[in-house]
Scaffold this active site. Structure first.
Site, PDB file in Angstrom:
ATOM      1  N   LYS A   1      44.407  47.460  36.449  1.00 42.46           N
ATOM      2  CA  LYS A   1      43.851  47.523  37.807  1.00 42.46           C
ATOM      3  C   LYS A   1      44.797  46.790  38.752  1.00 42.46           C
ATOM      4  O   LYS A   1      45.398  45.770  38.377  1.00 42.46           O
ATOM      5  CB  LYS A   1      42.470  46.876  37.807  1.00 42.46           C
ATOM      6  CG  LYS A   1      41.673  47.012  39.100  1.00 42.46           C
ATOM      7  CD  LYS A   1      40.285  46.416  38.912  1.00 42.46           C
ATOM      8  CE  LYS A   1      39.431  46.525  40.156  1.00 42.46           C
ATOM      9  NZ  LYS A   1      38.072  45.970  39.951  1.00 42.46           N
TER      10      LYS A   1
ATOM     11  N   SER B   1      34.342  49.016  41.264  1.00 39.67           N
ATOM     12  CA  SER B   1      35.593  49.119  42.003  1.00 39.67           C
ATOM     13  C   SER B   1      36.791  49.531  41.135  1.00 39.67           C
ATOM     14  O   SER B   1      37.862  49.823  41.648  1.00 39.67           O
ATOM     15  CB  SER B   1      35.910  47.767  42.647  1.00 39.67           C
ATOM     16  OG  SER B   1      36.066  46.760  41.652  1.00 39.67           O
TER      17      SER B   1
ATOM     18  N   SER C   1      31.652  46.362  38.185  1.00 38.97           N
ATOM     19  CA  SER C   1      32.848  47.154  38.514  1.00 38.97           C
ATOM     20  C   SER C   1      33.626  47.678  37.326  1.00 38.97           C
ATOM     21  O   SER C   1      34.577  48.436  37.503  1.00 38.97           O
ATOM     22  CB  SER C   1      33.786  46.326  39.405  1.00 38.97           C
ATOM     23  OG  SER C   1      33.241  46.207  40.693  1.00 38.97           O
TER      24      SER C   1
END
Length: 476
Positions: free
Chosen positions: A78, A153, A177
């Site tokens: 990420k 996210s 997330s």
């Protein structure tokens, strides 16, 4: 070769048997990314470095040297995790020109294990969102239906695994997330016990809630990746030496909180939860209804504590040290004006909303009324879990109230968007481990929308989650 045909262990065995080279595996990853580029899962690719790692692994294999289990394994990070020499934008315009100058602890562990990092994945700006529509680099699309969201996210990381580009990816989970995008994309997502994995080198959103964890195709692979990254870190004072505790019971008791199975859950999700519970019962697990009475306050508690921590963590991005908004400095006449213009132009709408909310709840006259009271309610939510775990070993819930919704469907309704995390947020408030597991094996292109269930464990008891999850996967 198709990377998605392998587990981590079978990939390792095939690589050592020279069925393919590490370089071929990396090249296949990039072909898959290119084929699925419309999904917008990646912000930055690190091809040169990944091929270099693969070349080293291939040399060791040629010399008949032992290679680690993760050697040559294509993985993704990420874009809020620091990888030295590469951009770490956190999905934000204000960090679009920032390059990391050191590796985060998790990244260093993965490098030391021989894994090949192929790129940095797209994400909601500063990890703020439930749909991956808040990224400065555009939304991430769901591989099962490109008109639907990937979840957020950590949507890019979930998609990178679901689309077959990598066998594992990493994200951060502040209120769901990892688990929520895993559910929307039909992969496994683990949120470990708070403090079991170092956050050093993770761009902070809400420091008392953030936790790094893996996305994988299976629970067995999730267990492998968790053990690769967990452990105490002197650079993160919240970490501890993880106690690997095993439950010696022949059959674990699974709790079902009555507050989680409520009107409003999509019937499609409810049917999958019922089928999953029936499979687990056939495997010998017993179910017991439990109560988590303060669950109804979790969402409002989270949206006081989280923005408060966001407002302090994002204060450092002032347009001076991490300038990512080009040419604004040419038009300013004072330092204050520079701050106003860069923060206004650099932060997206959701980030600005949360900074404003957090600043308000921490302001003079409101701190005790909001933030201090929210922390007291947080303790009550944690106590609910402690009391429940006196009677059960793990807790079973849905991950989300609905399957993946359509892109743009909730962008003008923030409250509706926030409600998609209603089943995941309490876990972060209590610091517990939880795993999101597909109710069946979902194949991209089948037309089905994935549904995942969630298992919540006691502190340090990821082993219980892995045990149940692996047995379930072997019987569906």
């Amino acid at each position: 070769m198709n990377i998605e045909d392998f587990s981590i262990s079978s990939f390792h065995n095939a690589l050592c048997a020279k069925e393919f080279s590490a370089r071929e595996a990396i090249e296949e990853s990039y072909k898959t990314i290119e084929k699925n580029k419309d999904l917008n899962a990646f912000i930055t690719l690190t091809k040169e470095e990944a091929i270099s790692v693969a070349a080293d692994i291939d040399v060791k294999i040629a010399k008949k040297e032992d290679i680690p289990l993760l050697g040559g394994l294509p993985i993704a990070l990420k874009d809020n995790m620091l990888l030295s020499g590469f951009r770490a934008s956190a999905g934000s315009k204000i960090l679009s020109e920032y390059k990391a100058v050191y590796d985060g602890t998790v990244v260093k562990k993965l490098k030391d294990s021989g894994a090949a990092i192929i790129g940095k994945t797209n994400m909601d700006e500063f990890a703020m969102g439930s749909s991956n529509e808040n990224s400065a680099f555009g939304p991430v699309k769901n591989p099962h239906d490109s008109e639907r969201v990937s979840g957020g996210s950590s949507g890019g990381s979930a998609v990178s695994v679901a689309s077959g580009a990598v066998l594992a990816a990493f994200g951060s989970d502040t209120g769901g997330s990892i688990r929520q995008p895993a559910a929307f994309c039909g992969v496994v997502g683990l949120k470990p016990t708070y403090g079991s994995v170092s956050r050093f080198g993770l761009i902070a959103m809400a420091s008392s809630l953030d936790q790094i964890g893996p996305f994988t195709k299976s629970v067995a692979d999730s267990e492998i990746m968790f053990h690769a990254i967990q452990g105490k870190d002197k650079l993160d004072a919240t970490t501890f030496e993880h106690k690997t505790e095993c439950n010696k019971k022949e059959h674990l008791v699974i709790g079902v909180p009555k507050e989680y199975f409520i009107d409003g859950i999509d019937p499609y999700v409810s049917r999958h939860m019922e089928k999953t519970m029936n499979v687990l019962k056939k495997l010998g697990y017993s179910f017991k209804e439990i109560s988590l009475p303060h669950t109804k306050y979790a969402l409002s508690t989270y949206y006081i504590i989280m923005p408060a921590e966001v407002s302090t963590n994002l204060a450092r991005f002032d347009g001076v040290r991490y300038l990512g908004v080009s040419n604004i400095e040419k038009d300013v006449r004072s330092l204050k004006e520079l701050y106003i213009k860069t923060r206004g132009a650099g932060f997206g709408g959701e980030a600005r909303r949360r900074v404003l909310l957090g600043t308000f709840v921490l302001s003079s006259g409101y701190y005790d009324a909001y933030y201090a009271k929210a922390q007291k309610v947080r303790a009550l939510i944690s106590n609910d879990f402690d009391n429940a775990f006196k009677d059960v070993d793990v807790i079973f819930t849905p991950v989300t109230p609905t399957p993946a919704f359509k892109i743009g469907e909730k962008t003008n309704d923030p409250l509706s968007m926030y409600l998609s995390d209603i089943f995941t947020i309490p876990v972060n408030l209590a610091g517990l481990p939880a795993i999101s597991i597909p109710t069946k094996k979902y194949v991209v292109g089948s037309g089905e929308l994935p549904v995942n269930f969630q298992l919540i464990g006691k502190h340090y008891r990821e082993t219980d989650l892995f045990e149940i999850g692996k047995k379930y996967e072997n019987n569906i």
